[in-house]
Design a protein around this motif. Sequence first.
Motif, short mmCIF file in Angstrom:
data_model
loop_
_atom_site.label_atom_id
_atom_site.label_comp_id
_atom_site.label_asym_id
_atom_site.label_seq_id
_atom_site.Cartn_x
_atom_site.Cartn_y
_atom_site.Cartn_z
N TYR A 76 0.83 -1.21 0.00
CA TYR A 76 0.00 0.00 0.00
C TYR A 76 0.87 1.25 0.00
O TYR A 76 0.55 2.24 -0.68
N LYS A 77 1.97 1.23 0.73
CA LYS A 77 2.88 2.38 0.76
C LYS A 77 3.48 2.62 -0.62
O LYS A 77 3.59 3.77 -1.07
N ARG A 78 3.87 1.57 -1.31
CA ARG A 78 4.45 1.74 -2.64
C ARG A 78 3.43 2.33 -3.60
O ARG A 78 3.76 3.16 -4.46
N SER A 79 2.17 1.92 -3.47
CA SER A 79 1.14 2.49 -4.35
C SER A 79 0.92 3.97 -4.05
O SER A 79 0.69 4.77 -4.97
N LEU A 80 0.99 4.36 -2.76
CA LEU A 80 0.86 5.78 -2.41
C LEU A 80 2.02 6.60 -2.98
O LEU A 80 1.84 7.72 -3.46
N ILE A 81 3.23 6.02 -2.91
CA ILE A 81 4.40 6.72 -3.46
C ILE A 81 4.25 6.90 -4.96
O ILE A 81 4.51 7.99 -5.52
N ALA A 82 3.80 5.86 -5.65
CA ALA A 82 3.62 5.97 -7.10
C ALA A 82 2.55 7.01 -7.44
O ALA A 82 2.71 7.80 -8.39
N SER A 83 1.46 7.04 -6.66
CA SER A 83 0.41 8.03 -6.91
C SER A 83 0.93 9.44 -6.66
O SER A 83 0.61 10.38 -7.42
N GLN A 84 1.75 9.60 -5.60
CA GLN A 84 2.31 10.92 -5.29
C GLN A 84 3.24 11.39 -6.41
O GLN A 84 3.23 12.57 -6.80
N LEU A 85 4.05 10.49 -6.95
CA LEU A 85 4.96 10.86 -8.04
C LEU A 85 4.17 11.23 -9.29
O LEU A 85 4.54 12.18 -10.01
N ALA A 89 4.23 14.85 -11.14
CA ALA A 89 4.51 14.98 -12.57
C ALA A 89 3.47 15.85 -13.26
O ALA A 89 3.80 16.69 -14.12
N VAL A 90 2.19 15.66 -12.89
CA VAL A 90 1.13 16.48 -13.49
C VAL A 90 1.30 17.94 -13.08
O VAL A 90 1.22 18.87 -13.92
N GLN A 91 1.53 18.20 -11.77
CA GLN A 91 1.71 19.57 -11.31
C GLN A 91 2.96 20.20 -11.94
O GLN A 91 2.95 21.38 -12.32
N GLY A 92 4.02 19.41 -12.01
CA GLY A 92 5.24 19.95 -12.63
C GLY A 92 5.02 20.32 -14.08
O GLY A 92 5.56 21.34 -14.56
N GLY A 93 4.26 19.52 -14.81
CA GLY A 93 3.98 19.86 -16.20
C GLY A 93 3.22 21.17 -16.31
O GLY A 93 3.49 21.99 -17.21
#
Length: 576
Positions: A76-85, A89-93
């Motif tokens: 679950y933590k890995r999925s949260l990290i992937a969602s956060q990244l 990426a969307v905000q950075g774009g």
Amino acid sequence: MVAETTETPRDRRSPPDGPRPPSRPGVAAAAAAARPGGGIRVPQWLRLRSITWRVLAVNLLALLILAAGLLYLDRYKRSLIASQLDSLAVQGGIFAAALGEAAVISDPLAGQDTLTALARPMVRRLAVPARLRARLFAANGDLIADSKYVGMVRGGVEVAPLATPREDARLLDHLVDAYEWLVRRLPAGESYPPYEDKPSARAADFREAQRALAGEVGRSVRAAPGGELVLSVAVPVQRYKQVLGALMLSVDSAEIEESLRQVRQEIISVFGIVFVITVLLSLWLAGTIARPVRRLAAAAERVRSGHGQAAEIPDLSGRGDEIGNLSAALRDMTRDLWSRMDAIEGFAADVAHEIKNPLSSLRSAVETVARIDNPAQQRRLMAIILDDVQRLDRLISDISDASRLDAELGRAQLSRVDMADLLRTLVEIEQTAAQAGGAPAPRLTLDLPGDRPIVVLGLEGRLAQVFRNLIANAVSFSPPHGTIRVSGRIEDGLARFAVEDEGPGLPPEKIGAIFDRFYSERPRGEKFGTHSGLGLSISKQIVEAHHGRIWAENVERDGAVAGARFVVTLDLAGHG
């Protein structure tokens, strides 16, 4: 025709009402040694080996393993990290597109675009509301702006957000803190490169920034010195496909940790409720098993200690389960045990009484022969002494056989016995013996169902003993030229055998007593003391040990008694 018995009445001694002998010292010592503290009895349910603790351990261990697996939450933590990244990426774009439109100056003479100083306040205004840290690198890798500082990067004022005030810690918070403290000390499942925060950083210090300057989106997860994670995404700042710089957005893992913490709090809350329910149900289940078992064990101990027949086994047969079956079996076993003990005591009393008669006669004859000198009288007394000795020998032999019978029947392995062959052999032996004797003897006839075998499970030697006794008894009561009919057939799923004679029959008032020990009523003219009175009693004991029945009845013809019949029924092999 009747069974055998002694010549005088006797007293039947009832079992004594006094206390039974005390239990064996070895057993009592072992029981005392088993008590903790040398004599302080610890309640059974408090002992670690009790059923209560075992039921609790089995149920709670599975629950604890399940809860520990749920609390780990690594996937679950890995999925949260992937969602956060992905979110970064969307905000950075979006931020990069805004910078590419509003913070770029074109140089027509040089034919290139560059980022202006306007990018610095834009980076801060875009990053702070989103609780992000944004760094803007020029195309050459120099740091242009950092939202962490107000003003220039070098010499600017560092801005740090205040920590969110936390409510008073609850028990649940302490449990989650303890779990997280334990997890941090376990070997990490996945390792991340260390994070180093340099005020004068360059793009070369961050792999994701280098990828952004190459026109790609770079991502990275690093571990800060405090143990939290730093997630970074770098996107290229472009104008007409020209890479003017790299915008790197970073965020710590506080939101991820808070999400994990909330999930763990929910799991621990549910676990606490399930834990309490499991403990209560386990105690109830263990109580329904252990409490009646302790009652049965205590009752069995009272019986073993010799508190008399008043110490009854509790009747739990109404439960309808294995413990109810155990209770019924223990009650039956205890009842049979007391019956066996009463029978032994009664048998001992009967034996003492029966032996006393020939001993008294023997003593009287010995004392008399010593006082007289008449040779004829001495010879008569010596004959009486010899008869009494022979009576004692027969009596002791039959008593020995009867006393060994129970043990032998309990230990022996039953086998298939063809009763038709057995009866044929016994009848042939009896007829051969009668012909060899020369004196008139009754004729024996055998009535069997053709060639069909009659097979039972039993001990062939003991079953033969039963029918030898019945045939011998019929021979002794039959007239010299009478007929003895031995029959066997299968009736209602049972093997039914009968030995029928043409003698005087059984006195109606004695039919119920002929199978008693030492009961005997012999034909007129038979020498006194020839039989011990145990033959029919032993026969009944053998038949009942084979789960069969034996009884006697008179044969009537034309309203008159025309003989006696002894009937034996046994289970067929495969029917019981």
